[in-house]
Design a protein around this motif. Sequence first.
Motif, PDB file in Angstrom:
ATOM      1  N   LEU A  75     -15.360  -2.882  -1.229  1.00  0.00           N
ATOM      2  CA  LEU A  75     -15.928  -4.219  -1.383  1.00  0.00           C
ATOM      3  C   LEU A  75     -17.439  -4.150  -1.621  1.00  0.00           C
ATOM      4  N   GLU A  76     -18.117  -3.276  -0.900  1.00  0.00           N
ATOM      5  CA  GLU A  76     -19.554  -3.096  -1.111  1.00  0.00           C
ATOM      6  C   GLU A  76     -19.844  -2.601  -2.533  1.00  0.00           C
ATOM      7  N   THR A  77     -18.998  -1.729  -3.039  1.00  0.00           N
ATOM      8  CA  THR A  77     -19.162  -1.228  -4.406  1.00  0.00           C
ATOM      9  C   THR A  77     -19.016  -2.364  -5.415  1.00  0.00           C
ATOM     10  N   ILE A  78     -18.048  -3.219  -5.201  1.00  0.00           N
ATOM     11  CA  ILE A  78     -17.843  -4.369  -6.095  1.00  0.00           C
ATOM     12  C   ILE A  78     -19.058  -5.291  -6.049  1.00  0.00           C
ATOM     13  N   TYR A  79     -19.553  -5.587  -4.839  1.00  0.00           N
ATOM     14  CA  TYR A  79     -20.737  -6.446  -4.706  1.00  0.00           C
ATOM     15  C   TYR A  79     -21.933  -5.833  -5.431  1.00  0.00           C
ATOM     16  N   ALA A  80     -22.132  -4.538  -5.258  1.00  0.00           N
ATOM     17  CA  ALA A  80     -23.265  -3.860  -5.909  1.00  0.00           C
ATOM     18  C   ALA A  80     -23.138  -3.943  -7.423  1.00  0.00           C
ATOM     19  N   GLU A  81     -21.949  -3.761  -7.954  1.00  0.00           N
ATOM     20  CA  GLU A  81     -21.739  -3.845  -9.400  1.00  0.00           C
ATOM     21  C   GLU A  81     -22.017  -5.249  -9.915  1.00  0.00           C
ATOM     22  N   VAL A  82     -21.566  -6.257  -9.178  1.00  0.00           N
ATOM     23  CA  VAL A  82     -21.798  -7.642  -9.585  1.00  0.00           C
ATOM     24  C   VAL A  82     -23.295  -7.954  -9.555  1.00  0.00           C
ATOM     25  N   LEU A  83     -23.985  -7.527  -8.511  1.00  0.00           N
ATOM     26  CA  LEU A  83     -25.417  -7.760  -8.432  1.00  0.00           C
ATOM     27  C   LEU A  83     -26.183  -7.057  -9.548  1.00  0.00           C
ATOM     28  N   ASN A  84     -25.791  -5.847  -9.859  1.00  0.00           N
ATOM     29  CA  ASN A  84     -26.437  -5.101 -10.948  1.00  0.00           C
ATOM     30  C   ASN A  84     -26.226  -5.795 -12.278  1.00  0.00           C
ATOM     31  N   ASP A  85     -25.022  -6.332 -12.509  1.00  0.00           N
ATOM     32  CA  ASP A  85     -24.753  -7.042 -13.758  1.00  0.00           C
ATOM     33  C   ASP A  85     -25.602  -8.309 -13.867  1.00  0.00           C
ATOM     34  N   GLU A  86     -25.811  -9.013 -12.746  1.00  0.00           N
ATOM     35  CA  GLU A  86     -26.601 -10.245 -12.755  1.00  0.00           C
ATOM     36  C   GLU A  86     -28.082  -9.932 -12.971  1.00  0.00           C
ATOM     37  N   ILE A  87     -28.556  -8.817 -12.427  1.00  0.00           N
ATOM     38  CA  ILE A  87     -29.959  -8.445 -12.574  1.00  0.00           C
ATOM     39  C   ILE A  87     -30.254  -8.013 -14.001  1.00  0.00           C
ATOM     40  N   ASN A  88     -29.326  -7.293 -14.606  1.00  0.00           N
ATOM     41  CA  ASN A  88     -29.530  -6.782 -15.970  1.00  0.00           C
ATOM     42  C   ASN A  88     -29.146  -7.857 -16.920  1.00  0.00           C
TER      43      ASN A  88
END
Length: 88
Positions: A75-88
Motif C-alpha cells: 500500500l505504501e508503494t502504491i501511495y508513493a507511485e501516485v504521489l510521484n505521478d502527481e508531482i511530475n
Amino acid sequence: MSMQIVPFCTPVGGIPTIIKDNQNGVLLKSQQPAEILDQLENKIVKEKENFTSMKNQARATILAEYSIQRMVIQLETIYAEVLNDEIN
C-alpha cells in the motif's frame, strides 16, 4: 491458514493460486458429500504426517504472501507511485 488450519476448498476462482493441493491445503475433487468425506478422512487420518506439514505450509503461505506487514508495504508503494505521478 494463519492459524495453521488446513483449508479444504473447491478449485474455483482464485483459490488454486493460493492453495497448492497437498502442500498448503486440499483442493477437493468432487462436490459429492460421500467423496468429500473420503478425502477428509484420507488427509486427516491416513496421511497424518503430510497433514502436519500442510498445516505448517498453510501458515507459511499466509506469512510470506498475505501478512499485514506485506500489505502495508504494498500500500505504501502504491501511495508513493501516485504521489510521484502527481508531482511530475
